[in-house]
Design an enzyme around this catalytic site. Structure first.
Site, short mmCIF file in Angstrom:
data_model
loop_
_atom_site.label_atom_id
_atom_site.label_comp_id
_atom_site.label_asym_id
_atom_site.label_seq_id
_atom_site.Cartn_x
_atom_site.Cartn_y
_atom_site.Cartn_z
N CYS A 152 0.84 -1.19 0.00
CA CYS A 152 0.00 0.00 0.00
C CYS A 152 0.87 1.25 0.00
O CYS A 152 2.09 1.18 -0.01
CB CYS A 152 -0.90 0.03 1.23
SG CYS A 152 0.04 0.16 2.76
N CYS B 278 3.60 1.61 2.58
CA CYS B 278 4.85 0.93 2.28
C CYS B 278 5.71 1.81 1.37
O CYS B 278 6.93 1.90 1.53
CB CYS B 278 4.59 -0.41 1.59
SG CYS B 278 3.62 -1.56 2.57
N ASP C 172 7.63 25.57 -34.23
CA ASP C 172 8.66 25.77 -35.24
C ASP C 172 8.02 25.53 -36.60
O ASP C 172 7.08 24.75 -36.72
CB ASP C 172 9.79 24.76 -34.99
CG ASP C 172 10.80 24.77 -36.10
OD1 ASP C 172 11.29 25.86 -36.44
OD2 ASP C 172 11.08 23.68 -36.66
#
Length: 752
Positions: A26, A29, A443
């Site tokens: 989870c 952790c 560009d």
């Protein structure tokens, strides 16, 4: 499609280490691993729960062993990952779908009888309480072991995760029931509810059914999560699996089949029709059409001939080819695409870090809330049973796994879908940047236009001059030595007319023009009028007027001087790409102002702008690479959040300066290194598609977080009020996680 280069912007004194981390369940952790790694001086870490990986930026002085040891000391397994291949699927982990499936079968086998006997009086028999206590034992021990083991590991480090809440909930329900049974061994001495006519099913204070069904529901939820997460991370594995496995090496005029990994740069290999090209290379002999759709999504095959660059993993559709390998292994375009996808999936958007921080403090807060619930109910009602049920319900329903899964699952699905559409997102931060973009600087050559110039007209200044022999051929002879698109067009047109004379003393003047000396000693200048003036050759007013007239008509025009005399003009045209106007219209619909930026003449730039729908006031012409950066900076100074789209070396600095840099896949390696996002298709339509996908991913992350927060905000008070029993709380908690994961999976079928 040219190969991608590695683009790491990590300072030379640090390095990036990718580590597979096992045992995480989870967001708590995740936070724990990150905190432990960051305690090492100079180390920063980003842990991805669904991928079970950590991307660690570490100083050169900290070894891989130290990083591995730090993660292992935190209670998790760790091993180094290579750049070329993601970690192999682990089917033996406690949290793998395969292992969870076994535990679900065992849990179901024992939990369902426990539930049925407890809830339905006709199924009850004398002393059924003792039987269900024994039946529940394998469920709350072996089947629930993944929760207990994770909780124990974290308890040793004085921390808690969502597994802590689950483990405490399951064990508490079982021990509470067992204690009641030992205190009153005869509580279920009678079959059914005989003798207990005023009691409901749970009034005997036995909650073995709750402890087992909670475990079963949570195991089911964890299994669905694990299986879906594996499908998400499979996108990266699928991408790398696109490559050919073997190559036909040509050695001493013989063909030998070897593994692709054994190819070296310079090796020549053959590719038969229908085969995948083994690695990036240059065609030596043969002509064919190559299907690049697997990498770019482009459905039309590309014609290749000797000298053409080809990309590994693309399919040779017709003629036989021999190819010289130029890049192998981690240097190939395919490997670099995988690297880009992995980088993006491993990184975290700021919104994800917020969710992780909240999750990390969530567990201790919930433990306190459960304790307060227990004490509160005891003080107010004095009912031990109700107090216990409410406290356990709070523990079970508050697991923040939906919160932890909200961002990484959406990011995995979004970047995976992007790679299918030829859109490579460099980092999760890009998702945040796309939300703010208000101005898009484009560009011209190669981005808005095809970049394939053609000579449309040649105007000699002298009435008796030959436009080919006196203007085009001398210019083409000198331009033949340049790689500029304009030079290639003039050289090709000149060579088509006549044999080109030899040239010596070739020089290129950046942003101005070129010079050289013909074999007969005449000096040739080709370039802008200002360049010719700098070299001592000035155009007359009549000649300037002719040049201006051509530029106003949308033609890129250069002047030619031979032997210090202006001899004529060469006019070229670069046409807008198919779909450029539609793409600009889409960009405007997104509320973004398009701006055209080019080193070309203003008249030419305005002609192109009018064809694609960019207002004349948003055209900036005759700008140098440095001025491109300054223009982007000026727009930012005016309060705009600027996205820059480019493909050339001269765009790299502006791409880096922009808030969001987007490189076209047909462009240079330098441009792609500087950009935040790379579009493997050279079509401008990919730009609005990329922005829409980014926004869709960010929107989904927010909706996931909303539902996860809303669930916990509503569910915890309801549980604390005693309105839920632990069994229903477990089912609701599992549903919230599955909902978040399935919601994220919608992105895998997202369409522009």
């Amino acid at each position: 499609m040219p190969p991608l280069e590695s683009f790491s912007t990590t300072p030379a004194t640090t390095r990036i280490v990718n580590v597979s981390v096992g045992g995480m369940t989870c967001a708590s952790c995740v936070g724990r691993v990150e905190r432990k790694l960051r305690k090492l001086e100079g180390v920063d870490a980003s842990v991805n729960l669904p991928l079970e990986s950590a991307r660690v930026i570490a100083p050169q002085g900290i070894s891989d062993e130290v990083l591995i040891e730090t993660i292992e000391k935190a209670g998790y397994t760790a091993q180094l990952k290579t750049d070329q291949q993601p970690a192999e699927v682990d089917t033996t982990s406690l949290h793998s779908p395969e292992m969870l499936k076994k535990r679900i079968w065992v849990a179901a086998l024992f939990a369902l009888p426990v539930f049925a006997i407890t809830m339905f009086a006709p199924l009850q028999f004398a002393h059924w309480g003792w039987v269900v206590a024994l039946l529940a034992l394998p469920v709350v021990t072996w089947a629930s072991w993944p929760f207990h083991r994770s909780a124990a590991i974290n308890a040793r480090h004085f921390s808690g995760t969502m597994d802590t809440l689950v483990s405490l909930g399951v064990i508490s329900a079982y021990l509470f029931s067992a204690a009641n049974l030992f205190l009153d061994p005869m509580v279920t001495a009678h079959a059914g509810h005989a003798g207990m006519t005023d009691m409901s099913a749970h009034d005997h204070n036995l909650y073995f059914d709750s402890s087992t069904m909670v475990a079963l529901f949570l195991l089911l939820g964890r299994y669905i999560e694990a299986r879906t997460q594996r499908r998400s991370s499979q996108a990266l594995r699928n991408l790398l699996d696109l490559g050919a496995k073997e190559a036909t090496l040509i050695q001493d005029d013989k063909e030998i089949r070897i593994p692709v990994k054994d190819l070296l740069p310079g090796d020549v290999f053959s590719v038969r029709p229908g085969e995948k090209i083994a690695t990036d290379g240059v065609v030596k002999t043969g002509t064919s059409a190559v299907d690049e759709s697997l990498l770019t999504g482009e459905s039309v095959p590309i014609e290749v001939a000797p000298g053409s660059q080809v990309t590994g993993a693309t399919v040779n559709t017709s003629g036989a080819l021999t190819v010289e390998a130029t890049r192998v292994g981690a240097e190939t375009a395919l490997a670099q695409m995988g690297h880009l996808v992995a980088e993006a999936q491993s990184s975290k958007a700021p919104i994800a870090r917020l969710a992780d921080r909240i999750s990390s403090i969530f567990v201790p807060v919930v433990l306190v809330l459960a304790l307060l619930t227990l004490v509160g109910w005891l003080v107010v009602t004095g009912d031990v049973s109700r107090a216990f049920v409410a406290a356990v319900s709070v523990l079970v329903i508050a697991c923040p796994c939906a919160l932890g899964l909200a961002t990484p699952t959406a990011l995995l699905a979004g970047t995976g879908r992007g790679s299918q559409l030829g859109i490579l997102i460099k980092s999760a931060q890009v998702l945040e940047d796309t939300r703010k973009v208000s101005t898009m600087v484009l560009d011209k050559t190669g981005t808005v236009t095809t970049g394939d110039l053609e000579v449309m007209a040649v105007y000699p200044f002298a009435t008796d001059a030959d436009m080919h022999l006196d203007v085009l051929v001398p210019a083409a002879a000198v331009e033949h030595h340049s790689e500029h698109p304009l030079a290639r067009a003039i050289a090709a047109a000149g060579a088509h007319t006549s044999a080109l004379p030899q040239v010596s003393d070739f020089k290129s003047f950046a942003g101005g023009g070129i010079s050289g000396t013909l074999a007969d000693g005449r000096a040739v200048l080709v370039g802008k009028p200002s360049f010719l003036t700098e070299q001592g050759v000035a155009l007359t007013s009549t000649q300037k007027e002719l040049l201006h007239k051509q530029e106003t008509g949308g033609l890129t025009t250069v002047a030619v001087a031979v032997a210090n005399q202006a001899v004529g003009l060469i006019c070229l045209q670069d046409t807008p790409k198919n779909g450029a106007a539609a793409a600009i219209a889409e960009i405007k619909k997104l509320g973004i102002t398009p701006v055209l930026l080019t080193g070309d003449a203003r008249a030419v730039a305005e002609a192109v702008a009018s064809q694609v729908g960019i207002e004349p006031g948003n055209v900036y012409a005759q700008v140098t690479p440095q001025e491109k950066v300054e223009r982007v900076r000026a727009l930012q100074g005016e309060g705009a959040s600027v996205a820059m789209v480019g493909d050339g070396v001269n765009d790299a600095a502006a791409l880096a300066q922009a808030d969001l840099g987007i490189a076209m896949g047909s462009g240079t390696d330098v441009a792609m290194e500087a950009a935040d996002m790379t579009l493997m298709r050279s079509e401008l339509e990919s730009v609005p598609t990329a922005l829409k996908l980014s926004k869709a991913t960010l929107k989904l992350i927010k909706s996931n977080l909303f539902w996860a927060f809303a669930y916990n905000t509503v569910a915890i008070p309801v549980a604390a009020a005693g309105l839920l029993n632990p069994m229903i709380a477990g089912a609701a908690m599992a549903f919230s996680s599955v909902f978040v994961v399935l919601n994220s999976m919608r992105l895998t079928v997202w369409k522009p």
